[in-house]
Design a protein around this motif. Structure first.
Motif, mmCIF file in Angstrom:
data_model
loop_
_atom_site.group_PDB
_atom_site.id
_atom_site.type_symbol
_atom_site.label_atom_id
_atom_site.label_comp_id
_atom_site.label_asym_id
_atom_site.label_seq_id
_atom_site.Cartn_x
_atom_site.Cartn_y
_atom_site.Cartn_z
ATOM 1 N N MET A 1 0.150 -3.701 1.366
ATOM 2 C CA MET A 1 0.582 -4.597 0.282
ATOM 3 C C MET A 1 -0.323 -4.464 -0.898
ATOM 4 S SD MET A 1 -0.135 -8.612 1.052
ATOM 5 C CE MET A 1 -0.031 -9.171 -0.607
ATOM 6 N N SER A 2 0.214 -4.817 -2.032
ATOM 7 C CA SER A 2 -0.567 -4.569 -3.256
ATOM 8 C C SER A 2 -1.507 -5.723 -3.572
ATOM 9 C CB SER A 2 0.370 -4.312 -4.423
ATOM 10 O OG SER A 2 1.237 -5.406 -4.539
ATOM 11 N N SER A 3 -2.401 -5.452 -4.461
ATOM 12 C CA SER A 3 -3.391 -6.434 -4.875
ATOM 13 C C SER A 3 -2.741 -7.606 -5.580
ATOM 14 C CB SER A 3 -4.391 -5.764 -5.817
ATOM 15 O OG SER A 3 -4.968 -6.681 -6.668
ATOM 16 N N THR A 4 -3.367 -8.757 -5.547
ATOM 17 C CA THR A 4 -2.834 -9.959 -6.168
ATOM 18 C C THR A 4 -2.724 -9.798 -7.680
ATOM 19 O OG1 THR A 4 -4.093 -11.146 -4.512
ATOM 20 C CG2 THR A 4 -3.161 -12.445 -6.330
ATOM 21 N N PHE A 5 -3.739 -9.134 -8.229
ATOM 22 C CA PHE A 5 -3.776 -9.077 -9.706
ATOM 23 C C PHE A 5 -3.206 -7.791 -10.277
ATOM 24 C CE2 PHE A 5 -7.192 -12.027 -8.488
ATOM 25 C CZ PHE A 5 -6.736 -13.186 -9.147
ATOM 26 N N VAL A 6 -2.483 -7.047 -9.392
ATOM 27 C CA VAL A 6 -1.962 -5.770 -9.873
ATOM 28 C C VAL A 6 -1.143 -5.894 -11.151
ATOM 29 C CG1 VAL A 6 0.106 -5.756 -8.424
ATOM 30 C CG2 VAL A 6 -0.888 -3.586 -9.183
ATOM 31 N N GLY A 7 -0.355 -6.925 -11.259
ATOM 32 C CA GLY A 7 0.511 -7.101 -12.441
ATOM 33 C C GLY A 7 -0.301 -7.241 -13.698
ATOM 34 N N VAL A 8 -1.376 -8.026 -13.657
ATOM 35 C CA VAL A 8 -2.207 -8.218 -14.843
ATOM 36 C C VAL A 8 -2.839 -6.870 -15.249
ATOM 37 C CG1 VAL A 8 -4.178 -9.459 -15.780
ATOM 38 C CG2 VAL A 8 -2.663 -10.581 -14.158
ATOM 39 N N ALA A 9 -3.265 -6.138 -14.215
ATOM 40 C CA ALA A 9 -3.887 -4.833 -14.514
ATOM 41 C C ALA A 9 -2.901 -3.884 -15.198
ATOM 42 C CB ALA A 9 -4.402 -4.201 -13.226
ATOM 43 N N ILE A 10 -1.646 -3.876 -14.665
ATOM 44 C CA ILE A 10 -0.619 -3.002 -15.281
ATOM 45 C C ILE A 10 -0.356 -3.414 -16.713
ATOM 46 C CG2 ILE A 10 1.814 -2.294 -15.174
ATOM 47 C CD1 ILE A 10 1.597 -2.493 -12.116
ATOM 48 N N ALA A 11 -0.194 -4.767 -16.888
ATOM 49 C CA ALA A 11 0.108 -5.261 -18.243
ATOM 50 C C ALA A 11 -1.040 -4.919 -19.184
ATOM 51 C CB ALA A 11 0.341 -6.765 -18.201
ATOM 52 N N ASN A 12 -2.260 -4.998 -18.671
ATOM 53 C CA ASN A 12 -3.427 -4.697 -19.479
ATOM 54 C C ASN A 12 -3.394 -3.235 -19.916
ATOM 55 O OD1 ASN A 12 -5.853 -5.115 -20.737
ATOM 56 N ND2 ASN A 12 -7.021 -4.423 -18.954
ATOM 57 N N PRO B 1 1.233 5.062 -7.841
ATOM 58 C CA PRO B 1 0.654 4.033 -6.954
ATOM 59 C C PRO B 1 -0.652 4.549 -6.336
ATOM 60 C CG PRO B 1 2.610 5.012 -5.970
ATOM 61 C CD PRO B 1 2.497 5.563 -7.321
ATOM 62 N N ALA B 2 -1.545 3.655 -6.095
ATOM 63 C CA ALA B 2 -2.818 4.066 -5.516
ATOM 64 C C ALA B 2 -2.581 4.615 -4.112
ATOM 65 C CB ALA B 2 -3.772 2.868 -5.437
ATOM 66 N N ALA B 3 -3.090 5.770 -3.854
ATOM 67 C CA ALA B 3 -2.784 6.485 -2.614
ATOM 68 C C ALA B 3 -3.340 5.790 -1.371
ATOM 69 C CB ALA B 3 -3.314 7.908 -2.705
ATOM 70 N N VAL B 4 -4.422 5.045 -1.613
ATOM 71 C CA VAL B 4 -5.047 4.407 -0.443
ATOM 72 C C VAL B 4 -4.145 3.380 0.227
ATOM 73 C CG1 VAL B 4 -7.441 4.793 -0.987
ATOM 74 C CG2 VAL B 4 -6.244 2.856 -2.009
ATOM 75 N N TYR B 5 -3.298 2.800 -0.599
ATOM 76 C CA TYR B 5 -2.370 1.813 -0.003
ATOM 77 C C TYR B 5 -1.093 2.555 0.318
ATOM 78 C CZ TYR B 5 -5.739 -1.283 -2.192
ATOM 79 O OH TYR B 5 -6.887 -1.864 -2.579
ATOM 80 N N ASN B 6 -1.008 3.028 1.575
ATOM 81 C CA ASN B 6 0.096 3.920 1.877
ATOM 82 C C ASN B 6 1.442 3.245 1.896
ATOM 83 O OD1 ASN B 6 -0.383 2.500 4.125
ATOM 84 N ND2 ASN B 6 -0.770 4.262 5.479
ATOM 85 N N ASN B 7 1.421 1.902 1.856
ATOM 86 C CA ASN B 7 2.714 1.231 1.844
ATOM 87 C C ASN B 7 3.104 0.748 0.465
ATOM 88 O OD1 ASN B 7 0.715 -0.583 1.726
ATOM 89 N ND2 ASN B 7 1.673 -2.066 3.123
ATOM 90 N N SER B 8 2.402 1.223 -0.575
ATOM 91 C CA SER B 8 2.741 0.785 -1.947
ATOM 92 C C SER B 8 3.650 1.820 -2.648
ATOM 93 C CB SER B 8 1.462 0.641 -2.777
ATOM 94 O OG SER B 8 1.815 0.353 -4.084
ATOM 95 N N TYR B 9 4.663 1.281 -3.233
ATOM 96 C CA TYR B 9 5.607 2.176 -3.967
ATOM 97 C C TYR B 9 5.569 1.928 -5.461
ATOM 98 C CZ TYR B 9 7.229 2.738 0.779
ATOM 99 O OH TYR B 9 7.264 2.991 2.106
ATOM 100 N N ILE B 10 4.804 0.959 -5.861
ATOM 101 C CA ILE B 10 4.852 0.567 -7.272
ATOM 102 C C ILE B 10 3.783 1.314 -8.060
ATOM 103 C CG2 ILE B 10 4.740 -1.391 -8.849
ATOM 104 C CD1 ILE B 10 5.174 -3.014 -6.061
ATOM 105 N N GLY B 11 4.189 1.775 -9.216
ATOM 106 C CA GLY B 11 3.256 2.489 -10.081
ATOM 107 C C GLY B 11 2.215 1.549 -10.658
ATOM 108 N N SER B 12 1.189 2.169 -11.271
ATOM 109 C CA SER B 12 0.107 1.340 -11.789
ATOM 110 C C SER B 12 0.112 1.250 -13.315
ATOM 111 C CB SER B 12 -1.229 1.898 -11.325
ATOM 112 O OG SER B 12 -1.168 2.275 -10.003
ATOM 113 N N GLY B 13 1.247 1.476 -13.963
ATOM 114 C CA GLY B 13 1.322 1.338 -15.422
ATOM 115 C C GLY B 13 1.104 2.672 -16.141
ATOM 116 N N SER B 14 0.676 2.579 -17.406
ATOM 117 C CA SER B 14 0.564 3.788 -18.213
ATOM 118 C C SER B 14 -0.873 4.078 -18.606
ATOM 119 C CB SER B 14 1.413 3.642 -19.474
ATOM 120 O OG SER B 14 0.827 2.648 -20.289
ATOM 121 N N GLU B 15 -1.067 5.332 -19.044
ATOM 122 C CA GLU B 15 -2.414 5.701 -19.484
ATOM 123 C C GLU B 15 -2.311 6.744 -20.604
ATOM 124 O OE1 GLU B 15 -6.538 7.211 -17.410
ATOM 125 O OE2 GLU B 15 -4.650 8.127 -16.840
ATOM 126 N N VAL B 16 -3.134 6.606 -21.627
ATOM 127 C CA VAL B 16 -3.162 7.603 -22.705
ATOM 128 C C VAL B 16 -4.111 8.706 -22.282
ATOM 129 C CG1 VAL B 16 -3.893 8.034 -25.071
ATOM 130 C CG2 VAL B 16 -2.616 5.963 -24.499
#
Lengths: 514, 433
Positions: free
Chosen positions: A1-12, A49-64
């Motif tokens: 499962m993903s981190s609690t604050f993943v959404g804030v991190a993505i939005a950031n 998605p972070a590879a360490v969490y093998n059950n995560s399918y959600i991306g982690s946002g964008s990066e320049v």
């Protein structure tokens, strides 16, 4: 499962990316009128998605990942090539127009043919009354005017040649300066690229320098990749060569030097020669560019396949002065034939004979004839720059020979011969003096018209390539404004995402605390 | 294709520039009224212009020469007409004198008139145009014809020394007649007295060996001392024979002289004359490319040369009117002096007719030259029109066309400015809130 604050991190990350986008866009807008600026674009990727969490399918946002400049090396090369050709014709057409001005235009009243016409008329008037001292004075004055015209035209051509020679020196100095700067930039770009720092503005500066260099000489540029980014974009070092010889390679620039030519057989003494400082080899300016144009104009004798530069027109004037003086004085034409007797065989109203009308450096008739061992050698001394009336004629118009024998005041046999000589189509290879002069004018006119036409065509070509370049790398405010709106909207959206996550987290906290 | 701000600005500026250039060229054409301003604008037009302008300028000069030639010929024509009148008058007088009813005083009056007419002929033959003598060939600065006297002295001697003609020379102004000379000495001074029967003229000298010049009322007589020197008591008398001759360029032209002159004197006056062998001296004016016209009529073609000329006829007439029946003449071809007879006054008429005929021929020759010059003048005028028209057609603009071009260039320029102003001023920024 993903981190609690993943959404804030993505939005950031979204906020950061949008902010980067806004900054790059703003940078583009502020450089809309910067010469040589290439528009820059943001390269943005989606983070998986972070590879360490093998059950995560959600991306982690964008990066320049990078900010790249948009530029086409192919179009740049095309531009350099066309620009070099443009500046060649630009230089040629403006210099040839100056020569046209020197040799007289058809719409002014003081051109050479008018001067010759006056001289001819004066002779004709003299033939109707050889005893008139005023008619003699007019012949002397108009003869003087012919000499002055040739002297003046020749000296203006020589001044023009000197100024072109100065341009050669200036051009060489500029090439040296550009070469050093390009080598420096190559060095800086290599260092920056190896540190993965941005080289965009350095590359713009380097392209701009080559733009300038291309107007001076026919440059050929080879790009060597020194760094490839993760996104595939590359950074290159430029090697620049002129006329097949390397000028800049990596961070080294070779230098040119000017030296004063001495002991040259083709009238180039005192002019600047160009050679490579390190090897001493002669410099080849290539086939185009303003330096090549300057050298052509300065040295082009019109013979042996050379272009028709200032020396050509000077030599034409010299040929005119020599041939006309010899024909008028001795009755001997360019091909050595003789149909009429010249002025030397006649008698002046004071009974003098053997007096030459034209001379050089105001020599007297006897000094003139003593200046060479043969008649041909004597007249080879006369040039357009030094032709003058003989001092005998200047001192005493009675010495202008008109009669075929002494003491016959109205004998105009000789002056009638002179009139025939002035209009004789056998004098020059190309015809009468008028035809010869006309052929100079028509050659010059055609050369200038060609240079001007090429200049116009080349100008259109350069505009076209320049448009193409601008289309690829130029800044469009419309586009940037649209991007601005796009990134602004994205920023606002990311910000609302944070607000949403804040509410979600609040709800979670409330759920625990209640 | 992306369109960027710089592209739009550059294109707009380029288009406006092009329109401005066209307008500038159009305005230049209107203001200079010339198709081209530099040879490179159109090398063909430029070189053709130079050629045409050259033609026009030459034609203008030829026209000046033609008008000068015409004036010269008109002056010649006038001179020939008056000469013809004079000779006709001489002929009339000759006819009158030949009639037997005339008294000797009538003959003397006619003689005076004829000798005045002789002077008139010389004056007419010295006619000038613009200060140049028209009948003198190439020698236009000095009067070609002049009246002069040949003087001869014949001496008769008495006294210690004998004097011959060699001791006496009289200049050409000395009046013909008998003169007596006597030499007196007082101390170291010698006095020479010359008498013409009415007046005495004297001269003094301290030397009796130096030549002595005695001025008479008309001229100067110069005496040369005999071998022993002038001696007091010497006296001699001499006759001065004189006859009027006409000289051409300083050499005697009329070969008929009074029979009273000695052969030696006549022979010495004529020998060595060169003008008879001189070649024609035609003054040519340039009236077209390699086209000359001879403007002058030479004196010998009007009054004749040494063998037969008007002045010989007049001399013969004057001698006949003076009652002489013989004359001496010099034959240049054999260099001998011969004596001829004048059978009657009317015999001179044949000679005069030849002279009149010669003048008429000269007039006819001049007339045909004048016709030629007048034809040349017409042709030059038509050439002038042709070449100025060609020149104008070659380089002058059609003003109405140029003006229309200029107006349309102006309109295009206005349009490019107004379109350009609209194109570059608007961007998306203007429409974003």
């Amino acid at each position: 499962m993903s981190s609690t604050f993943v959404g804030v991190a993505i939005a950031n990350r979204g906020l950061t990316s949008s902010q980067n986008g806004l900054s790059v866009t703003t940078n583009n807008i502020s450089n809309v009128n910067t010469t040589g600026y290439s528009r820059q674009t943001v390269n943005q990727i989606a983070i998986g998605p972070a590879a360490v969490y093998n059950n995560s399918y959600i991306g982690s946002g964008s990066e320049v990942t990078s900010v790249t400049r948009t530029s086409s090396f192919r179009l740049n090369q095309k531009y350099w090539q066309e620009n070099s050709s443009l500046s060649e014709y630009d230089e040629k057409s403006s210099c040839l127009t100056e020569i046209e001005d020197v040799l007289g235009t058809s719409s002014t009243t003081t051109d050479f043919s008018t001067t010759m016409d006056s001289f001819y008329s004066a002779l004709s008037s003299l033939s109707t009354d050889p005893s008139s001292s005023s008619a003699r004075a007019v012949v002397q004055e108009d003869g003087q005017a012919v000499c002055s015209y040739l002297n003046d035209a020749s000296s203006r051509l020589s001044q023009l040649r000197d100024s072109v020679n100065t341009d050669v020196k200036t051009n060489v100095d500029q090439i040296n300066s550009y070469a050093s700067q390009i080598a420096d930039l190559n060095q800086q770009i290599t260092v920056a690229a190896s540190a993965n720092a941005s080289t965009n503005d350095l590359e713009d500066s380097r392209d701009l320098l080559i733009d300038k260099l291309s107007s001076l000489a026919d440059v050929s540029v080879t790009a060597t990749t020194i760094n490839t980014q993760a996104d595939g974009s590359t950074t290159s070092s430029y090697s620049v060569s002129i006329g097949g010889a390397t000028l800049v390679s990596g961070n080294t620039a070779r230098q040119l030097e000017c030296y004063t030519i001495t002991g040259s057989s083709d009238n180039n003494n005192g002019m600047y020669g160009i050679r490579w400082t390190d090897t001493g080899d002669a410099f080849d300016p290539g086939t185009t560019g303003s330096l090549k144009a300057d050298l052509d104009l300065r040295d082009g004798s019109g013979t042996a396949g050379e272009s028709k530069g200032i020396p050509y027109y000077t030599s034409q004037l010299d040929e005119f002065a020599q041939t006309f003086a010899e024909a008028f004085n001795e009755g001997i034409y360019k091909d050595g034939s003789s149909y009429y007797s010249g002025i030397a065989s006649g008698y002046g109203s004071d009974g003098s004979t053997g007096i030459r009308f034209f001379s050089y450096d105001s020599l007297s008739s006897s000094d003139l004839m003593a200046s060479g061992t043969t008649t041909a050698a004597v007249y080879a001394n006369i040039t357009a720059a030094n032709i003058s009336l003989s001092s005998d004629v200047v001192d005493d118009t009675a010495k202008i020979a008109t009669a075929s024998s002494a003491n016959e005041t109205s004998n105009n046999d000789v002056v009638n011969d002179l009139i025939s000589i002035c209009k004789d189509s056998r004098m020059f290879d190309s015809g009468s003096p008028e035809d010869f002069y006309n052929s100079i004018i028509s050659t010059l006119g055609a050369e200038t018209a060609y240079a001007t036409r090429q200049d116009n065509i080349q100008s259109a070509m350069v505009s076209y390539v320049s448009d193409q370049r601008s289309s690829v790398s130029g800044v469009s405010t419309n586009e940037e404004t649209a991007n601005l709106t796009k990134y602004q909207q994205a920023y606002a959206a990311s910000a609302s995402a944070i607000t949403t996550w804040k509410t979600v987290l609040q709800d979670t906290i409330n759920m625990v605390s209640s | 294709m992306r369109i960027t701000n710089n592209m739009m600005t550059n294109n707009t500026v380029r288009n406006i520039n092009a329109a401005a250039n066209r307008l500038n060229e159009a305005e230049e054409r209107v203001s200079t009224e010339m198709k081209i301003s530099l040879p490179s604008d159109d090398p063909v037009v430029a070189t053709r212009s130079i050629k045409y302008r050259n033609y026009v300028s030459s034609i203008e000069q030829y026209q000046k020469n033609v008008s000068d030639a015409t004036s010269w010929q008109n002056v010649t024509d006038d001179a020939l007409s008056s000469l013809s009148d004079i000779v006709t008058q001489v002929r009339t007088l000759t006819v009158k004198a030949a009639s037997s009813t005339l008294t000797s005083s009538d003959e003397a009056a006619i003689k005076t008139e004829v000798s005045q007419l002789q002077q008139s002929v010389v004056d007419t033959m010295n006619t000038t145009y613009g200060g140049r003598y028209i009948f003198g060939g190439f020698s236009t600065s000095t009067a070609p014809y002049a009246l002069d006297n040949i003087v001869d002295t014949v001496a008769t001697t008495s006294g210690t020394n004998s004097y011959s003609s060699a001791n006496i020379s009289a200049d050409s102004d000395v009046t013909a007649g008998s003169y007596n000379v006597s030499v007196a000495q007082s101390g170291g001074t010698y006095t020479y007295t010359l008498s013409d029967g009415t007046n005495n003229y004297t001269a003094t000298s301290t030397s009796n060996t130096d030549p002595v010049a005695i001025k008479t009322g008309s001229g100067t007589v110069t005496l040369t001392a005999p071998t022993a020197g002038f001696t007091s008591g010497d006296a001699f008398s001499f006759n001065v024979e004189s006859d009027t001759v006409v000289k051409f360029k300083g050499e005697c032209l009329s070969t008929v002289t009074s029979a009273g002159l000695s052969d030696t004197e006549v022979s010495s006056a004529y020998s060595g004359n060169t003008y008879t062998t001189a070649s024609a001296q035609s003054i040519k004016y340039n009236v077209g490319y390699n086209t000359d016209v001879t403007v002058n009529t030479e004196g010998q073609d009007v009054v004749g040369s040494s063998d037969s000329n008007l002045f010989n006829s007049m001399s013969k007439l004057l001698l006949a009117l003076g009652g002489d029946t013989s004359y001496k003449s010099y034959d240049a071809s054999t260099s001998t002096v011969s004596t001829g007879t004048i059978s009657s006054i009317s015999s001179v008429l044949t000679d005069l007719d030849t002279d009149i005929n010669r003048i008429t021929t000269a007039q006819a020759a001049l007339g045909s030259k004048m016709t030629y010059v007048s034809t040349m003048s017409d042709r030059l005028a038509s050439d002038y029109t042709t070449y100025t028209t060609l020149l104008s057609g070659n380089e002058d603009v059609d003003v109405s066309k140029a003006t229309i071009d200029e107006t349309s260039a102006q309109a295009v320029y206005d349009a490019s400015l107004s379109v350009g102003a609209k194109a570059v001023s608007k961007t998306l920024v203007d429409y974003l809130a």
